[in-house]
Design a protein around this motif. Sequence first.
Motif, PDB file in Angstrom:
ATOM      1  N   SER A   1       7.207  -2.095   2.101  1.00 28.99           N
ATOM      2  CA  SER A   1       5.993  -1.310   2.265  1.00 28.99           C
ATOM      3  C   SER A   1       5.354  -1.613   3.623  1.00 28.99           C
ATOM      4  O   SER A   1       5.266  -2.773   4.038  1.00 28.99           O
TER       5      SER A   1
ATOM      6  N   HIS B   1       0.677  15.596   2.177  1.00 33.39           N
ATOM      7  CA  HIS B   1      -0.533  14.866   1.788  1.00 33.39           C
ATOM      8  C   HIS B   1      -1.827  15.506   2.290  1.00 33.39           C
ATOM      9  O   HIS B   1      -2.917  15.100   1.894  1.00 33.39           O
TER      10      HIS B   1
ATOM     11  N   GLU C   1      -1.057  -1.554   2.910  1.00 36.61           N
ATOM     12  CA  GLU C   1      -1.044  -0.202   2.352  1.00 36.61           C
ATOM     13  C   GLU C   1      -1.414   0.779   3.451  1.00 36.61           C
ATOM     14  O   GLU C   1      -2.195   0.461   4.351  1.00 36.61           O
TER      15      GLU C   1
ATOM     16  N   TRP D   1      -3.420   3.951   4.332  1.00 37.82           N
ATOM     17  CA  TRP D   1      -4.530   4.821   3.926  1.00 37.82           C
ATOM     18  C   TRP D   1      -4.809   5.794   5.048  1.00 37.82           C
ATOM     19  O   TRP D   1      -5.060   5.393   6.184  1.00 37.82           O
TER      20      TRP D   1
ATOM     21  N   LYS E   1      -4.133   6.920  -0.438  1.00 38.51           N
ATOM     22  CA  LYS E   1      -3.038   5.975  -0.221  1.00 38.51           C
ATOM     23  C   LYS E   1      -1.734   6.760  -0.160  1.00 38.51           C
ATOM     24  O   LYS E   1      -1.433   7.548  -1.059  1.00 38.51           O
ATOM     25  N   ILE E   2      -0.977   6.540   0.911  1.00 41.39           N
ATOM     26  CA  ILE E   2       0.282   7.248   1.122  1.00 41.39           C
ATOM     27  C   ILE E   2       1.428   6.243   1.064  1.00 41.39           C
ATOM     28  O   ILE E   2       1.415   5.248   1.797  1.00 41.39           O
ATOM     29  N   PRO E   3       2.413   6.487   0.209  1.00 40.73           N
ATOM     30  CA  PRO E   3       3.568   5.581   0.159  1.00 40.73           C
ATOM     31  C   PRO E   3       4.312   5.603   1.500  1.00 40.73           C
ATOM     32  O   PRO E   3       4.575   6.678   2.046  1.00 40.73           O
ATOM     33  N   PHE E   4       4.631   4.416   2.018  1.00 41.05           N
ATOM     34  CA  PHE E   4       5.312   4.320   3.309  1.00 41.05           C
ATOM     35  C   PHE E   4       6.201   3.092   3.308  1.00 41.05           C
ATOM     36  O   PHE E   4       5.712   1.969   3.295  1.00 41.05           O
ATOM     37  N   SER E   5       7.501   3.325   3.303  1.00 41.20           N
ATOM     38  CA  SER E   5       8.471   2.228   3.301  1.00 41.20           C
ATOM     39  C   SER E   5       9.459   2.408   4.429  1.00 41.20           C
ATOM     40  O   SER E   5       9.838   3.535   4.781  1.00 41.20           O
TER      41      SER E   5
END
Length: 172
Positions: free
Chosen positions: A43, A123, A20, A22, A27-31
């Motif tokens: 992810s 963010h 994840e 952070w 928590k930042i979505p990152f794909s």
Amino acid sequence: MSNIRVGMGYDVHRIVEGRELWLGGIKIPFSLPSSSGEDGLTSYGLLGHSDADVLIHAICDAILGAANLRDIGYHFPDTSAETEGMDSKIILKKSIELITANGYRLGNIDATICAEKPKMNPHIPAMQQCMAQVIGCDPDMISIKATTTEKLGFTGRQEGISAYAVALIERV
């Protein structure tokens, strides 16, 4: 002895699959496309002994350095089972407690995140709010900026994310 002191902090962590992301306590979505060549997105996050929050780590080093209290590696070693997987907000809270116990209070923080992806600007208000709540200060005391490295170096190749921070503290 000066009543106002400044500290500088820096941190970097490698981007890896399956963790994840952070940053600034959120928590930042990152794909990204899967490294195995499979279709779809996977992810990604930062590799580290704790949650690898480079922003908070740089800020803590700046805060501790301003008070001449060494760095987070000294207080929260990456060889300790107690700090493994630790939420960096705990490290931030304890860093503030350490400077308070030594007669200082936070003036302000100015920090920069260096990352090609994901985009940080959406963010930043949530990061400021989260860290201000942990510290017990006004979010206006925490300046966060984001930049890229124009695709140069490890950051540009999306191998890692880094952060720089400066903290002003004053003797109470």
